[in-house]
Design an enzyme around this catalytic site. Structure first.
Site, short mmCIF file in Angstrom:
data_model
loop_
_atom_site.label_atom_id
_atom_site.label_comp_id
_atom_site.label_asym_id
_atom_site.label_seq_id
_atom_site.Cartn_x
_atom_site.Cartn_y
_atom_site.Cartn_z
N LEU A 588 -48.85 6.39 10.68
CA LEU A 588 -47.44 6.65 10.44
C LEU A 588 -46.65 5.65 10.95
O LEU A 588 -45.40 5.37 10.26
CB LEU A 588 -47.15 8.09 10.74
CG LEU A 588 -47.83 9.23 10.29
CD1 LEU A 588 -47.49 10.52 10.89
CD2 LEU A 588 -47.56 9.30 8.64
N GLY A 589 -47.04 5.11 12.01
CA GLY A 589 -46.08 4.36 12.74
C GLY A 589 -46.68 3.61 13.78
O GLY A 589 -47.55 4.22 14.25
N GLY A 591 -45.91 0.55 17.27
CA GLY A 591 -45.03 0.06 17.98
C GLY A 591 -45.55 -1.16 18.86
O GLY A 591 -46.83 -1.40 19.01
N ALA A 592 -44.59 -1.42 19.87
CA ALA A 592 -45.29 -2.26 21.05
C ALA A 592 -46.28 -1.53 21.98
O ALA A 592 -47.18 -2.08 22.51
CB ALA A 592 -44.06 -2.93 21.83
N PHE A 593 -46.04 -0.47 22.04
CA PHE A 593 -46.95 0.52 23.16
C PHE A 593 -48.18 1.35 22.38
O PHE A 593 -49.13 1.46 23.06
CB PHE A 593 -46.20 1.25 23.85
CG PHE A 593 -44.92 0.41 24.44
CD1 PHE A 593 -44.96 -0.60 25.36
CD2 PHE A 593 -43.77 0.86 24.03
CE1 PHE A 593 -43.88 -0.87 25.62
CE2 PHE A 593 -42.62 0.20 24.58
CZ PHE A 593 -42.60 -0.69 25.37
N GLY A 594 -47.78 1.95 21.36
CA GLY A 594 -48.86 2.66 20.80
C GLY A 594 -48.60 3.07 19.35
O GLY A 594 -48.01 2.00 18.71
N VAL A 596 -48.56 6.45 16.19
CA VAL A 596 -48.53 7.69 15.84
C VAL A 596 -49.45 7.76 14.24
O VAL A 596 -48.99 7.00 13.40
CB VAL A 596 -47.22 8.17 15.51
CG1 VAL A 596 -47.21 9.92 14.89
CG2 VAL A 596 -46.35 8.12 16.79
N ASP A 778 -31.26 8.91 24.55
CA ASP A 778 -31.55 8.24 23.21
C ASP A 778 -31.09 9.15 22.16
O ASP A 778 -31.97 9.20 21.05
CB ASP A 778 -32.76 7.31 23.22
CG ASP A 778 -32.79 6.48 22.16
OD1 ASP A 778 -33.85 5.78 22.14
OD2 ASP A 778 -31.66 6.05 21.65
#
Length: 972
Positions: A588-589, A591-594, A596, A778
């Site tokens: 689903l997505g 990023g820089a760290f992991g 989903v 956030d």
């Protein structure tokens, strides 16, 4: 002697006191009954006069230096203070006596029924008691027994009445004087108090616009507005000294009276052109202001510059090229273009676009700092409006100090020194011969000087250096002498010394150290390796680490918070779920760290249950501290517990492999892109709210050609200027989410109640977090997901967001922070509290009611932005926000954190708004003709039908959505 009491007043035969009249009887107060005979005698050195309340019952007798005031039938109207003065006395002495006519039927004697004062003056209400005994029970009220307004400061004098101190305009009321008589209140007749505004000067004026240009046949509007603290003033609009008859509109705003004259011209012609003056006057004088209205035959665009179009600048210096633009209609586009000749790159200037005199004149500046040789050439400013294209071109030539070199050669058999000098302007050349070996002949005895007034020009091209050559024929080289070639121009000078050594000769430029090529190469490589090492170290330090934004407060004192270390929180094994029962689907997505991943969980909750979930996991290259951060996130979620408006934890896998966090699957994606899709569906890609004046739109991620990644776990579409996707868009049929799918995503058009619904649910989720002493840090629309039934859920998706490339996260120190959503105390003092979350919630509200615009549109995050935030700047009201919703935003943006509302208060207010919206239905959606079931369905039926389809939508992403028409959007 008649009915009543006869008061015999003895005539004073001697003068008592120096220059002061004497009244007999010599008492300060006199109390009589109605019908009594009263005689007052005043004696002075000269003629005397009486002053007192007006009454028809007095008779006045004058006898030289005495005066007698008498009545045979005293009434309550005779109650008052009587003063005797001697007009000719330079000392102004006087005597007074107060008379009470004690009438039980008329306890009050009102001397005036209307009192007029200016604001901040003391207002005397002259209601006098006829019986001094009643003084203890007096009070002042408004008519019909209403109490006085708050903060009314007044006092009472039995001789004068009630005094309202420093009367205000708002205290202009009808008043009555009250006294207690026999246990009951008795009232005077009413006294009207008029408090007039102090008029500081003539009315204030505004004339809009300050200048007006229209093409013949277009419509125009001119508004003349005047305001004053007093209603008594006149205003009119005149055209070329002719007064215009225009209907006047009046209003009262901010304690000022306002009168507005609006001139509407449907089709302007040349006779409408000229000078328009707005004139207003009052008792203080007259004030006027003027504007000029110009009517033109067609569109025009003129470019000019106060600078010379041919510029010469020394290399290394800076230059600002300025173009003045006069245009109507406004510009449709403009740009600076570099026309060469050195390279085909276009400049990246710092453009300063400032409106100078009026709306139709602008100044555009191209800033060229520290000019390099390759930046010489032609720069053209191009602009376009309906009148066509225009261009203005500058020619930029750089000035260089001369560079000189000398070689020894033979020409036609003769030994010759050849000097080449290049620079701009063209350099002049001089030869010097001096004794000894030296770098410059200034330091030695000059033996001979040769000037070359006409050196040979080797090259002379536009925007380039001019290279010249000078020859010096030397029959015999003197080995103990130096030959120097000097070149100079208006910028500077250069030289080269030629030193014969032996039969040959070698040269060297002054002040230059000689290195062997090997040493230079080694040192260069070492310096390069050192710089590379430092760069890698810096990049590693700057790389953001994955951390959980949510913080749980353990204790606090003032603004000093102690947070719970999430690594110390317990983990309940009840959340453990077998890995083998997870069937993973698409990503689903990432990023820089992991990332989903969508997954199907078998037996989650119930043994035979099959549930679609979202699974968070780290990349295989994750460091130990990032693994600990994901475990901390898991512990925080389990510690907080469940809530309808939070992305809830469903399970976890912590044994036998990498940590997996299982959360709810949210089928509609994040709130930000949901709103943006709605805005595009309603207004179209080129007509979305917040269109840029230069032709672009604020929704830079919305184009008809682009595909969208389905945001099932809160990840946005790719290619957004201000909102970066966490993985590339896949064009395969399995991963892509086409715009046709988006149009079918929701069957019901967007209404105001939907925006209130989202706002209220996020507030409820934040109130839940606040009750758990949890700070989110956030809060933004990108971190809110929508699931079945359009239920909003708050989450934190830092794991799968590429904050390195997301322009919403700005570098501050070694961290990347969403500064446009952060409270001032968080930006400047690194203080995070529930109140700072309230500030961020206000920004989220602005996102919701602007349908997904980026906050602070058009404002870059720089020093000016930080100054705006520190000075209390607040964004304007969004196009789709009712005024009371905007009031919530403003309350959330209070600079003082303690002045911001709590989430519980926000929830209560939004729920009341939602109920009021259901009652009034001021904002409605028209039913779509494309919807099945007929056009006569009620809104509630449509809502129920839509709600019943949510689950199908979530599972298949396949329901039809009617096009959102602009007239369906009633709440803008």
């Amino acid at each position: 002697m008649g009915p009543g009491v006869l008061l015999l007043l003895l005539v004073a035969t001697a003068w008592h006191g120096q220059g002061i009249p004497v009244i007999e009887p010599s008492v300060p107060e006199l109390v009589v009954k109605p019908g009594a005979t009263v005689t007052l005698r005043c004696v002075g050195n000269g003629s005397v006069e009486w002053d007192g309340p007006p009454s028809p019952h007095w008779t006045l007798y004058s006898d030289g230096s005495s005066s007698i005031l008498s009545t045979n039938n005293a009434t309550f109207q005779n109650t008052g203070t009587y003063r005797c003065t001697e007009p000719g006395d330079p000392l102004g002495g006087s005597a007074a006596i107060h008379l009470y006519v004690k009438d039980p039927a008329r306890p009050w004697n009102v001397l005036a029924q209307e009192v007029v004062v200016f604001e901040d003056q003391d207002a005397l209400l002259p209601c006098l008691l006829t019986d001094p005994v009643l003084e203890a029970g007096v009070s002042l009220v408004r008519v019909r027994g209403r109490p006085l307004m708050r903060h009314t400061n007044y006092s009472f004098s039995p001789w004068h009445g009630f005094t309202i101190h420093r009367a205000k305009f708002i205290q202009s009321q009808d008043y009555q004087c009250s006294a207690l008589m026999g246990g009951r209140k008795v009232m005077s007749i009413s006294i009207r108090l008029k408090v007039q505004k102090v008029i500081p000067g003539p009315p204030a004026l505004t004339l809009v616009p300050a200048e007006l240009v229209r093409i013949r046949g277009e419509a125009a509007q001119i508004v003349c507005s005047a305001s004053s603290v007093d209603v008594n003033f006149d205003v009119f609009l005149q055209h070329n000294n002719t007064k215009l008859a225009i209907p006047q509109q009046s209003d009262f705003h901010n304690n000022r009276y306002q009168k507005v004259l609006t001139l509407n011209l449907d089709q302007v012609d040349f006779q409408h052109a000229g000078n328009y003056s707005c004139v207003a006057s009052n008792v203080q004088g007259k004030h006027s202001t003027s504007m000029f209205f110009r009517v033109v035959e067609s569109a025009y665009l003129n470019l000019s510059s106060e600078q010379n179009l041919i510029q010469e600048v020394t290399v290394g210096e800076g230059l600002n090229l300025k173009v003045m633009v006069e245009a109507y209609p406004g510009l449709q586009g403009f740009n600076w273009t570099y026309l060469g000749p050195f390279s085909d790159h276009q400049p990246e200037p710092k453009l300063a676009n400032a409106t100078t005199k009026d709306t139709y004149r602008h100044t555009f500046t191209l800033s060229l700092p520290r000019l390099k040789p390759s930046e010489a050439g032609r720069y053209s400013f191009l602009a376009r409006n309906p009148g066509g294209w225009r261009a203005l071109t500058f020619e930029l030539t750089l000035r260089y100090p001369p560079e000189v070199s000398v070689i020894w050669t033979f020409i036609n058999g003769s030994g010759t020194l050849l000097c080449a000098a290049s620079g701009y302007p063209q350099p002049n050349v001089t030869w010097l011969q001096c004794s000894g070996h030296t770098d410059r002949c200034d330091e030695a005895q000059v033996l001979q000087v040769w000037d070359d007034p006409y050196p040979e020009v080797l090259s002379q091209e536009p925007f380039h250096k001019v290279t010249v050559q000078s020859l010096l024929t030397v029959e015999t080289l003197e080995h103990n002498q130096t030959y120097e070639c000097r070149a100079h121009n208006s910028v500077g000078s250069g030289s080269w010394a030629f030193i014969p050594i032996s039969a040959g000769a070698h040269t060297h430029p002054p002040d230059e150290f000689l290195f062997t090529p090997v040493v230079v190469a080694c040192m260069s490589i070492m310096a390069l390796l050192l710089l590379l090492l430092l760069l890698l170290l810096y990049k590693y330090k700057q790389k953001p680490k994955y951390q959980v934004r949510w913080k749980i407060i353990e204790s606090y004192e003032g603004n000093s918070y102690t947070f719970i270390d999430p690594t110390q929180l317990p983990y309940n094994e009840k959340w453990e779920f077998p890995r083998n029962n997870l069937q993973f689907g698409k990503t689903l997505g990432a990023g820089a760290f992991g990332k989903v991943v969508e997954a199907t969980a078998f037996g989650l909750g119930k043994e035979d249950a099959v549930l679609k979930v979202a699974v968070k996991m780290l990349k295989s290259t994750a460091h130990a501290d990032e693994k600990e951060a994901l475990m901390s996130e898991l512990k925080i979620m389990s510690h907080l517990g469940q809530h309808e408006n939070i992305v809830n934890l469903l399970g976890a896998c912590t044994h036998g492999g990498p940590v997996l966090v299982i959360t709810e699957y949210c089928c509609y994606g994040d709130l930000l892109n949901f709103l943006r899709r709605k805005a595009e569906a309603m207004l179209g890609p080129s007509l979305s709210p917040g269109q840029d004046p230069e032709g672009g739109v604020d929704y830079k991620n919305i184009h008809l050609e682009k595909k969208y990644v389905r945001r099932d776990s809160g990840f946005s579409s790719q290619g957004v200027d201000t909102y970066v996707e966490m993985r590339p868009v896949s064009t395969s049929s399995n991963d892509s989410f086409s715009e046709q799918d988006l149009d079918k995503e929701d069957g019901r058009p967007l209404e105001l109640r939907d925006l209130l619904h989202f706002s209220s649910q996020v507030a409820q989720g934040m109130a839940f977090l606040a009750s758990k002493n949890c700070i989110h840090r956030d809060v933004a629309a990108r971190n809110v997901l929508l699931t079945n039934g359009h239920v909003a859920k708050i989450g934190d998706f830092g794991l799968a967001r590429d904050i390195m490339n997301d322009s919403n996260y700005i570098v501050k120190g070694n961290a990347r922070l969403p500064v446009k959503w952060m409270a001032p105390e968080s930006i400047f003092d690194c203080v995070y509290t529930v109140q700072s979350d309230v500030w961020s919630y206000g920004i989220l509200l602005w996102e919701i009611f602007s349908l997904g615009l980026n906050p602070y549109p058009g404002i870059l995050v720089n020093s000016k932005f930080y100054k705006l935030v520190k000075d209390g700047y607040q964004m304007a009201q969004p196009a789709f926000a009712p005024k009371n919703i905007y009031s919530i935003m403003q309350a959330c943006w209070a600079l003082e954190p303690t002045h911001r509302p709590t989430f519980q208060q926000i929830c209560s207010f939004l729920q009341e708004q939602a109920q009021e919206d259901r009652r009034e239905r001021d904002y409605t959606n028209l039913p779509s003709s494309s919807r099945s079931g007929g056009s006569g369905s009620s809104s509630s039926e449509l809502e129920e039908e839509s709600s019943s389809e949510h689950l199908t939508c979530c599972e298949q992403g396949d329901i039809a959505q009617p096009l959102l028409q602009p007239n369906n959007y009633q709440f803008c």
